[in-house]
Design an enzyme around this catalytic site. Structure first.
Site, short mmCIF file in Angstrom:
data_model
loop_
_atom_site.label_atom_id
_atom_site.label_comp_id
_atom_site.label_asym_id
_atom_site.label_seq_id
_atom_site.Cartn_x
_atom_site.Cartn_y
_atom_site.Cartn_z
CB ALA A 111 -0.95 0.41 1.61
N GLY A 156 0.23 -5.39 0.60
CA GLY A 156 -0.30 -5.51 -0.83
C GLY A 156 0.09 -6.40 -2.10
CD GLU A 159 -2.50 -8.66 1.15
OE1 GLU A 159 -3.26 -9.21 2.96
OE2 GLU A 159 -2.22 -7.20 1.59
CD GLU A 179 0.53 -6.52 5.38
OE1 GLU A 179 0.20 -6.22 4.41
OE2 GLU A 179 1.07 -7.13 5.59
#
Length: 306
Positions: A111, A156, A159, A179
């Site tokens: 992110a 992310g 992910e 995270e």
């Protein structure tokens, strides 16, 4: 074309605003304006989707190109990813998608935390839900997807790679979900896809500690399919994509559907029922008949996806 139109518009702006001939400062101002405008127009799109040409027809390439932040995902990138996914869904000729980065040393840093700092709690929640939905849409594509990972795939970024069917890593790859170090959890599918790939215990260790692993370890734990020399991940992924495109496209789609849906049911009996349903859908296809004819005639089959 858009850049050319933009440059023409800027040129028209300059031509239409007459300055005193002896005004050096005004000329310098216009030059500075033109230079800055050119830099803006020359910036690459942060997400680019393109179709490879023959002999690689059927292979699509989705590239991340945001070098200034190592492909960090902001709202704009997310919207462009969703648009690319919709285009892939609508392309009946697509057989395989390669997800790669044009930024040396970075697949995706996760992110965009600079943007995140300016968001309210509710906006952060909305962002996480949207990104989770985007990756789920990508995972649901009926054709194989391959992540090409050179450098960092964090948060992310990992992910996104987890939502792909295969992951090919250069030996310089670094994978992790950091995270918990930011007092949150992976929110775009990481807590669900990672344990399904590497097992519950290993996933808990990686998420609890935020530890990063290299490509060799990723292969050992099943997180990556291959570890190749740095700079060669794309070629390895392309070789695999070429192999896939030689197979019956309907068979490939049904194989992915059978595996994905079968993994989500509770018992083996239900999973075998999913497989049986997918098999039945292939019995009356032209491609199946073509495959048997090609075998009998000792030639390469020509599949039409019908």
């Amino acid at each position: 074309m858009r850049s050319q139109r933009g440059l023409l518009a800027i040129s028209g702006y300059l031509a239409g605003h007459h300055a005193p001939a002896a005004s050096v400062s005004t000329t310098g101002h216009h030059s500075l304006f033109f230079a800055r405008a050119f830099q803006i127009l020359a910036q690459p799109e942060p997400v680019r989707l393109q179709k490879l040409s023959a002999p690689d027809s059927g292979i699509l390439e989705l590239r991340l190109e945001r070098p200034e932040v190592k492909n960090a995902i902001n709202w704009d990138v997310m919207r462009r990813l969703r648009s690319a996914i919709e285009k892939i869904q609508a392309d009946a000729t697509a057989k395989v998608v390669l997800v790669a980065s044009s930024v040396p040393g970075a697949f995706c840093a996760g992110a965009d935390l600079k943007e995140r700092r300016l968001m309210s709690s509710s906006e952060v929640g909305e962002y996480a839900r949207s990104l989770r939905s985007t990756f789920s849409s990508f995972e649901a594509l009926p054709i194989p997807t391959i992540a090409v990972i050179e450098g960092a795939a964090l948060g992310g970024g990992l992910e996104l790679a987890l939502s792909c069917d295969l992951r090919i890593c250069g030996e310089n790859a670094e994978l992790g979900l950091p995270e918990t170090g930011l007092a949150i959890i992976p929110g775009a599918g990481g807590t669900q896809r990672l344990p399904r790939i590497v097992g519950v215990s290993r996933a808990k260790e990686l998420i609890f500690t935020g530890r990063r692993c290299d490509a060799a370890e990723a292969v050992i734990m099943g997180l990556a399919n291959y570890c190749v020399p740095a700079g060669e991940a794309y070629q390895k992924a392309l070789d695999i994509a070429r192999e896939i495109t030689q197979k019956g496209p309907l068979g490939i789609r049904m194989a992915k559907k059978a595996i994905n849906q079968g993994m989500e049911v509770v018992d083996m009996s239900s999973a075998l029922a999913v497989e049986g349903d997918c098999y039945e859908q292939l019995l009356h296809t032209q491609d199946r008949v073509e495959a048997l004819a090609a075998f009998a005639e000792k030639r390469k089959p020509v599949y039409t996806g019908k």
